[in-house]
Design an enzyme around this catalytic site. Structure first.
Site, PDB file in Angstrom:
ATOM      1  N   ALA A 229       0.830  -1.208   0.000  1.00 27.26           N
ATOM      2  CA  ALA A 229       0.000   0.000   0.000  1.00 27.26           C
ATOM      3  C   ALA A 229       0.858   1.249   0.000  1.00 27.26           C
ATOM      4  CB  ALA A 229      -0.926  -0.010   1.222  1.00 27.26           C
ATOM      5  N   GLU A 232       1.901   1.559  -3.776  1.00 29.75           N
ATOM      6  CA  GLU A 232       0.821   1.461  -4.756  1.00 29.75           C
ATOM      7  C   GLU A 232      -0.075   2.699  -4.727  1.00 29.75           C
ATOM      8  OE1 GLU A 232      -1.163  -0.653  -7.851  1.00 29.75           O
ATOM      9  OE2 GLU A 232       0.765  -0.987  -6.854  1.00 29.75           O
ATOM     10  N   SER A 234       0.560   5.745  -3.738  1.00 28.02           N
ATOM     11  CA  SER A 234       1.238   6.960  -4.201  1.00 28.02           C
ATOM     12  C   SER A 234       1.473   6.940  -5.703  1.00 28.02           C
ATOM     13  CB  SER A 234       2.566   7.124  -3.455  1.00 28.02           C
ATOM     14  OG  SER A 234       2.347   7.227  -2.064  1.00 28.02           O
ATOM     15  N   CYS A 340      -7.841   5.154   4.830  1.00 29.34           N
ATOM     16  CA  CYS A 340      -6.480   4.844   4.380  1.00 29.34           C
ATOM     17  C   CYS A 340      -5.423   5.323   5.374  1.00 29.34           C
ATOM     18  CB  CYS A 340      -6.242   5.487   3.017  1.00 29.34           C
ATOM     19  SG  CYS A 340      -4.571   5.219   2.363  1.00 29.34           S
ATOM     20  N   GLU A 349       3.502  12.859  -1.250  1.00 30.04           N
ATOM     21  CA  GLU A 349       4.306  12.447  -2.404  1.00 30.04           C
ATOM     22  C   GLU A 349       3.750  13.025  -3.696  1.00 30.04           C
ATOM     23  OE1 GLU A 349       5.814   8.358  -2.688  1.00 30.04           O
ATOM     24  OE2 GLU A 349       4.921   8.032  -0.716  1.00 30.04           O
TER      25      GLU A 349
END
Length: 393
Positions: A229, A232, A234, A340, A349
């Site tokens: 996670a 993935e 970002s 999340c 990011e």
């Protein structure tokens, strides 16, 4: 969701979801792997369901029919398969590393990585921003947090790609990928135990070895989910945000020069084109009624975040990409106890990646030869396999 329906979903996911949303609150569909599920598409239903304790993530509450990923115990004991109190206990162990304050402290390092990567992408040439920018940036960041060498995660990315978008001509590929991921993580934890450092993975191992707060299976599964996670989310948010801006080039100058508008662009991407089209599956603990439809106890329920985000009862002109909306609630990062965990990291990011990219290449355009965006063939993820652009200084 039959094969025909799957093709319709991939060709026009938002149009397909809009048709379902208009005709009812809950829909019985069959996924490509044969799993029968119930699908919710309206914002109020989806938001409420995300926090509904009558919907469990624990597969032991399924009456059967759900296939999903076939993971071994050392990968399956993760947060996406747990309810409270185990979910609360394990999430609490890693949550401090992902607070907005802790994540913001990573900005200077992420900026350096972004510029190092942009240095390698020469101006006035075509480049794939997924493989040449978003992926190495996201992998380097999660490696930095976990204290890992980033070389090994390139292969990890290939394995998880196979899980998310299985090759249609190789039905055994996902099983091989799962075995490879398990071997990789077991060896990674063994090496980190031998050479601990001040990082998140060492902290996880210490929670198992010294504090006995994680079982061995929970430790490996938590490492798996954090890595997977961690990059993935970002990668996909960066790609989808850059694509949305390039499809609306009149916004590029504003986003480059205004940090608040850049954050608005990220937020609008999470609403307009979330990579996670569907939440993780849930299982009804009792019969649930949605209008005339009754979802029986034990049935599998999927929540369409993408459909909910474009519900016209919540947001005006939902199919338009706009940065100056008066109010546009969305569920792109989830809601409730399973919101999340890495949301702040993915947003940071993307903020850095988009900001530095447009600063260095203010006249960035989609490559003329690229044609339509190359989306991964997956009902789970609305994410790009490539994003070809022409870099202009």
């Amino acid at each position: 969701m039959t094969t025909t329906a799957m093709d319709a979903l991939l060709a026009d996911p938002h149009g397909f979801a809009a048709k379902l949303r208009a005709v009812g609150r809950a829909h019985q569909v069959t996924l490509p792997d044969g799993s029968p599920v119930w699908l919710l598409t309206r914002y109020e239903d989806v938001r409420a369901a995300l926090a509904d304790p009558r919907l469990s993530l624990d597969k032991r509450n399924s009456t059967g029919g759900w296939a999903g990923f076939s993971l071994p115990p050392r990968l399956d004991a993760n947060l996406l398969n747990m309810d409270a109190p185990d979910h609360t206990r394990i999430r609490r162990l890693v949550a401090p590393a992902f607070t907005p304050r802790r994540v913001e402290a990573l900005r200077p390092r992420i900026e350096r990585t972004a510029n190092d990567l942009l240095d390698r992408l020469a101006a006035d040439t075509d480049a794939d921003l997924v493989s040449g920018y978003a992926t190495p940036l996201s992998i380097a960041t999660i490696c930095d947090m976990l204290g890992l060498p980033d070389a090994g995660l390139d292969q990890m990315r290939a394995w998880t790609n196979t899980l998310m978008s299985p090759p249609p001509d190789d039905p055994k590929a996902p099983a091989r990928a799962v075995m490879a991921i398990e071997r990789f993580l077991v060896d990674l934890i063994r090496r980190k135990r031998a050479e601990p450092t001040d990082d998140l993975l060492t902290a996880m191992i210490t929670a198992h070895d010294a504090g006995d707060r994680l079982s061995e299976e929970e430790l490996t599964s938590l490492a798996f989910l954090t890595i997977f996670a961690g990059y993935e989310n970002s990668i996909n948010l960066i790609g989808n945000c850059v694509l949305a801006l390039l499809q609306h080039p009149h916004l590029l100058d504003d986003v480059r020069d205004d940090a608040d508008l850049r954050r608005a662009a990220i937020d609008e991407t999470l609403r307009h084109e979330p990579a996670a089209q569907l939440s993780i599956r849930r299982f009804a603990l009792e019969d649930l009624t949605y209008g005339p439809a009754t979802i029986p106890a034990g049935a599998t329920v999927l929540l369409s975040l993408a459909a909910a985000n474009r519900d016209p009862s919540i947001v005006g002109d939902p199919d338009a990409f706009r940065l100056r909306r008066p109010s546009a609630p969305h569920l792109g990062l989830g809601h409730g106890p399973h919101h999340c965990l890495g949301a702040a990291l993915a947003v940071l990011e993307t903020d850095v990646a988009v900001g530095e990219l447009l600063r260095r290449h203010p006249r960035l355009t989609l490559a003329k030869a690229s044609g339509l965006p190359a989306w991964r063939r997956s009902f789970r993820s609305r994410s790009l396999s490539t994003l070809r652009v022409t870099l202009k200084g």
